[in-house]
Design a protein around this motif. Sequence first.
Motif, PDB file in Angstrom:
ATOM      1  N   ASP A 150       2.436   5.941  -6.497  1.00  0.00           N
ATOM      2  CA  ASP A 150       3.195   7.095  -6.005  1.00  0.00           C
ATOM      3  C   ASP A 150       4.556   7.107  -6.707  1.00  0.00           C
ATOM      4  O   ASP A 150       5.422   6.278  -6.418  1.00  0.00           O
ATOM      5  N   ASP A 154       0.830  -1.214   0.000  1.00  0.00           N
ATOM      6  CA  ASP A 154       0.000   0.000   0.000  1.00  0.00           C
ATOM      7  C   ASP A 154       0.861   1.259   0.000  1.00  0.00           C
ATOM      8  O   ASP A 154       0.448   2.316  -0.481  1.00  0.00           O
ATOM      9  N   ASN A 155       2.083   1.156   0.523  1.00  0.00           N
ATOM     10  CA  ASN A 155       2.983   2.313   0.582  1.00  0.00           C
ATOM     11  C   ASN A 155       3.399   2.798  -0.801  1.00  0.00           C
ATOM     12  O   ASN A 155       3.841   3.947  -0.950  1.00  0.00           O
ATOM     13  N   ASP A 165      -1.967   7.988  -1.536  1.00  0.00           N
ATOM     14  CA  ASP A 165      -2.826   7.907  -0.355  1.00  0.00           C
ATOM     15  C   ASP A 165      -4.308   7.925  -0.744  1.00  0.00           C
ATOM     16  O   ASP A 165      -4.751   8.795  -1.505  1.00  0.00           O
ATOM     17  N   THR A 190      11.999   3.161  -4.170  1.00  0.00           N
ATOM     18  CA  THR A 190      12.100   1.700  -4.089  1.00  0.00           C
ATOM     19  C   THR A 190      13.182   1.186  -5.019  1.00  0.00           C
ATOM     20  O   THR A 190      13.951   0.287  -4.666  1.00  0.00           O
ATOM     21  N   GLU A 239       7.665   7.403  -4.449  1.00  0.00           N
ATOM     22  CA  GLU A 239       7.880   6.189  -3.643  1.00  0.00           C
ATOM     23  C   GLU A 239       8.426   5.057  -4.506  1.00  0.00           C
ATOM     24  O   GLU A 239       9.280   4.275  -4.068  1.00  0.00           O
TER      25      GLU A 239
END
Length: 742
Positions: free
Chosen positions: A540, A374-375, A379, A547, A543
């Motif tokens: 995102d 989910d990260n 959001d 990663t 994000e």
Amino acid sequence: MMRGFLYIFQKKDINHDFNKTKKYINKLKQTEHNFNFIEHEKLKCYLYNNEQKFSFENSGKSKCISLIGQFVDNPNKIITELSELENEELREYVSKLKGAFALALADFRKNEMRFFTHIFRIDNIFYRETKNQIIVGTDPLIVSALSNSETMKAEIEIKNSVSFLMNGYFADENTLFKGVKVVPPNSELIINNKGTKILSIDNSIEAISSIKPNSEFNNMLKQDYIDAFKVIPIHSKINIGITGGKDSRLALLGLMEAGYKVNTITRGFLDNPDVQLGTVISEKLGLKHKITEPKIIDSKGLTINLEKKALSAMIATSGQIYGYENITYQPNYKGNIGVTGVGALTMKGGYSNLNNVNPSNPEAEMIKRFLPLDNLLIDGVSKEYKKFLKNLVTSDFQNAQYKHALFYRNGRWTSGTRLAKSYSSDIYSPFYDNHFSKNIMKIEKSHLDNGFIQYTLTNKLNEEISKLPLVASRWGFEKDQPIKPENYFNWLTRVPLYPKTKMSNYNWRNLTLKENEIVRNKFKEILLSDSNHVIYQVIDYEELKSTFEKGITNKHLKFMWAALSLFSYINYIEGKAIIADDLNLKIPKTMINTVNIVPETYDLMPEITSINKGLTLSSQNSEYTVSVNNIINKNRYITTFSENITKGSKKEIADIYNRHKISFNMFIESEKSINFRYCIIFFNADVKIETIWFKTTVSKLNRNLQGVVTIPSDADNYKLAVKVPNNLDRTFKIKYLFARTE
């Protein structure tokens, strides 16, 4: 053979020209189809296939009925019977229909359309309602494009892709296309002047895990299973893969019981237990068996375009399955027939790795398991998917994960892959039969988790084959010990076989391999090339970038391939060219690696002894009766390998050098409860290294002395010792003792 349908309910007059519609469908799927078209006022019905020979059933004048999938009964018979039924009788008929299918029925007199889904939706039905029309079909891309009567272009709804990014397929009730919905499993969709209505065909979903099977039920299940194979043309030439596993031998036995002529094939080296057991099974059944040995070849280069690879699977499945899967689009029908064991997880209680998970918070566990990243999302975009996962929990986590496996992995994943494969071949899986599946689902989940139902069915088809060992596993119900002590020696004969060697193949698709840096970098280059791409309305961007910088792990594999698949497919839908260039990968030489350690199970009954005359062991019928000598009431020990428990053993059966774990199990039968202390003693040669103690009370409810221990790194042999209480005044029996080392 691929078959599809497209039904249109017109609220207003729209010019759906047959030739133009046919042209669009062919263009969308990049192949030529045969079409059958029927229209009447508000209703338009298209049935299409890619079979070389044009063949459609006669639907009659007042109704048009389309059958998609595979059926046990003759299709013309089914159409005749469907055309004569209404409402409850119609649903009851579909409920009992055997096969794997999707059904469509247009009633021209009523200006009404009805659609029926299979319990697992092996062929999905999609629909979209606009202000002018309602379009229903078996391909979501076609439904999306044809519902846009002006542009004839598919529309993407990227917010729907959360479950796709997590699973590599749509593991919820969404599709990739705007406004395109999927009809629920085991449901009837009714469309008429009043609008749309969805009804359950029967209560099969509510009846999940509701009955305890008995002999009569198991006999019925056997017959259902045999009948499920009758979807296959009787004169088909069938080559089925056979291994040392459960699913392939059950599928083989079903084929034979149903009367088909079968040859078997196994891929692997001659010392591979899959090959060995495949040979044994084939010989016992009198079948011709072919072994295909892998070829050891020198390193060579592989030219691959990641974007094309991802796009190929998405085109083949109309955006339903990600590009990590080896799915190629071959739109020409070749007439190949295949029989698979896909769908057997229905009989296994769902996802095997989750069958022992019983969290205190089932809803949180569902989110943890099926929304692990989910990260990496914007959001709030996962809000609806979280709600969907929570709603699967109607009782406990096990019930929820089973439903997820049944209706999404069994259903939507299979439907997507089937859409692709059906263009070139006819693929049959008896485990998806509508009637058989519904009966399996009724069985209490505990009987599925432990493999007992799958074993029972195999045993009813062929007892001898059911008692052969498996490769790398046991039947779940006897995984740790025999069901009954009198079955001990038969249980020992079914000790799993393990390969002594393994073949290690370079999997270029695995982004986490050390040598795959060039692939990881290309993923990064493609996915981060356009921060304004539509996928970043869900993902995102920053994000994801982070990663890549931190390093990709195994948990990111599905997500990265799903993201690339969406990226390439959306570009394709929008008419954009592929931006990635080809990669040339140097594939390491295929290697044969020796496996030094495989699990071993040892029968320790012949090794049981006592250290002095304080105990008397008498052997009869392969079991020991232990009696006490009241004159000597000290050091009453039962031990293994030798009478001296202070020195190590030189026996080969006691050798634990280079082993990491040992478990043991002794079954004791006694008329009264006994408090036992027992231990495992580790040695290096004759030097004692460590003693680990256990204690338990043997009673009618607990008759096993057992333990699991990590072996000290410097230990090379061991002994077991059981301390018999000094105040014991009765005999007891030892019915089995075994140890397992890994």
